[in-house]
Design a protein around this motif. Structure first.
Motif, short mmCIF file in Angstrom:
data_model
loop_
_atom_site.label_atom_id
_atom_site.label_comp_id
_atom_site.label_asym_id
_atom_site.label_seq_id
_atom_site.Cartn_x
_atom_site.Cartn_y
_atom_site.Cartn_z
N THR A 1 11.90 1.50 1.16
CA THR A 1 10.80 1.01 0.32
C THR A 1 9.53 0.90 1.14
O THR A 1 8.45 1.34 0.72
N MET A 2 9.64 0.35 2.35
CA MET A 2 8.46 0.21 3.22
C MET A 2 7.95 1.58 3.68
O MET A 2 6.75 1.81 3.74
N PHE A 3 8.87 2.49 4.02
CA PHE A 3 8.46 3.84 4.42
C PHE A 3 7.62 4.46 3.32
O PHE A 3 6.54 5.00 3.56
N GLU A 4 8.12 4.39 2.10
CA GLU A 4 7.41 4.99 0.97
C GLU A 4 6.07 4.31 0.75
O GLU A 4 5.05 4.98 0.50
N ALA A 5 6.04 2.99 0.85
CA ALA A 5 4.80 2.24 0.65
C ALA A 5 3.75 2.66 1.69
O ALA A 5 2.57 2.83 1.37
N ILE A 6 4.19 2.83 2.93
CA ILE A 6 3.27 3.20 4.01
C ILE A 6 2.76 4.63 3.82
O ILE A 6 1.57 4.89 3.90
N VAL A 7 3.68 5.55 3.52
CA VAL A 7 3.29 6.96 3.34
C VAL A 7 2.35 7.11 2.15
O VAL A 7 1.34 7.80 2.23
N ARG A 8 2.68 6.44 1.04
CA ARG A 8 1.88 6.59 -0.18
C ARG A 8 0.75 5.56 -0.29
O ARG A 8 -0.03 5.60 -1.23
N GLN A 9 0.68 4.65 0.69
CA GLN A 9 -0.33 3.58 0.70
C GLN A 9 -0.33 2.82 -0.62
O GLN A 9 -1.34 2.71 -1.32
N LEU A 10 0.85 2.27 -0.92
CA LEU A 10 1.03 1.45 -2.12
C LEU A 10 1.48 0.07 -1.69
O LEU A 10 2.30 -0.07 -0.78
N ALA A 11 0.96 -0.95 -2.36
CA ALA A 11 1.33 -2.32 -2.04
C ALA A 11 2.78 -2.59 -2.47
O ALA A 11 3.35 -1.88 -3.30
N VAL A 12 3.35 -3.63 -1.86
CA VAL A 12 4.72 -4.03 -2.11
C VAL A 12 4.72 -5.51 -2.49
O VAL A 12 3.98 -6.30 -1.89
N THR A 13 5.52 -5.87 -3.48
CA THR A 13 5.71 -7.29 -3.77
C THR A 13 7.06 -7.70 -3.20
O THR A 13 7.99 -6.90 -3.12
N ALA A 14 7.15 -8.95 -2.77
CA ALA A 14 8.40 -9.47 -2.23
C ALA A 14 8.37 -10.99 -2.31
O ALA A 14 7.31 -11.59 -2.50
N THR A 15 9.53 -11.60 -2.14
CA THR A 15 9.55 -13.06 -2.03
C THR A 15 9.51 -13.38 -0.54
O THR A 15 10.13 -12.69 0.28
N TYR A 16 8.73 -14.38 -0.21
CA TYR A 16 8.53 -14.76 1.18
C TYR A 16 8.29 -16.26 1.23
O TYR A 16 7.42 -16.76 0.51
N ASN A 17 9.05 -16.96 2.05
CA ASN A 17 8.94 -18.42 2.13
C ASN A 17 8.93 -19.06 0.75
O ASN A 17 8.08 -19.89 0.43
N LYS A 18 9.85 -18.66 -0.10
CA LYS A 18 10.04 -19.19 -1.46
C LYS A 18 8.89 -18.89 -2.42
O LYS A 18 8.87 -19.36 -3.54
N GLY A 19 7.90 -18.10 -1.95
CA GLY A 19 6.81 -17.71 -2.84
C GLY A 19 6.85 -16.21 -3.06
O GLY A 19 7.73 -15.52 -2.55
N THR A 20 5.89 -15.72 -3.81
CA THR A 20 5.78 -14.28 -4.04
C THR A 20 4.55 -13.76 -3.31
O THR A 20 3.48 -14.37 -3.41
N VAL A 21 4.73 -12.69 -2.56
CA VAL A 21 3.59 -12.07 -1.89
C VAL A 21 3.46 -10.62 -2.32
O VAL A 21 4.45 -9.96 -2.64
N THR A 22 2.21 -10.16 -2.33
CA THR A 22 1.93 -8.74 -2.48
C THR A 22 1.27 -8.34 -1.18
O THR A 22 0.27 -8.95 -0.79
N ILE A 23 1.88 -7.37 -0.49
CA ILE A 23 1.35 -6.97 0.81
C ILE A 23 1.07 -5.47 0.84
O ILE A 23 1.69 -4.70 0.11
N ALA A 24 0.11 -5.11 1.69
CA ALA A 24 -0.21 -3.70 1.93
C ALA A 24 0.35 -3.37 3.32
O ALA A 24 -0.27 -3.68 4.33
N PRO A 25 1.57 -2.81 3.39
CA PRO A 25 2.20 -2.56 4.70
C PRO A 25 1.49 -1.44 5.45
O PRO A 25 1.23 -0.38 4.89
#
Length: 105
Positions: free
Chosen positions: A10-34
């Motif tokens: 998922t991260m490989f694809e996000a990095i290659v295609r420059q697409l943000a990723v959503t995930a849960t982090y520290n009990k919250g939701t984050v959207t990150i640009a890997p």
């Protein structure tokens, strides 16, 4: 063919295609640009710009380090991002341990 699933592909694809990723982090939701996936002490880390945390944009842009194991259920979004000027692919901490990094225009 079925694309491989899981955090790393998922991260490989996000990095290659420059697409943000959503995930849960520290009990919250984050959207990150890997920006880069790399290893440190046998663990996989991603350095990413946080786009949103619990639905709100951060006060300032900054490149954060996330342990891949700490990101729950990373999911590719359709939200494109441009590589940040804060990202330094030649930084010493990435030397010899980079798995994948965004291409800077």
């Amino acid at each position: 063919t079925v694309a491989p699933t899981g955090p790393v592909p998922t991260m490989f694809e996000a990095i290659v295609r420059q697409l943000a990723v959503t995930a849960t982090y520290n009990k919250g939701t984050v959207t990150i640009a890997p920006h880069i996936l790399y290893t440190r002490h046998g663990e996989i880390y991603v350095d990413a710009i946080t786009v949103e945390r619990d639905g709100k944009p951060p006060r300032e842009e900054k490149l954060g380090t996330f342990k891949l194991d700490g990101l729950g259920d990373p999911t590719l979004t359709a939200r494109a991002f441009k590589p940040s000027t804060l990202f330094e692919p030649a930084a010493e901490k990435y030397e010899g341990v980079t798995l994948m990094a965004v291409e800077q225009g």
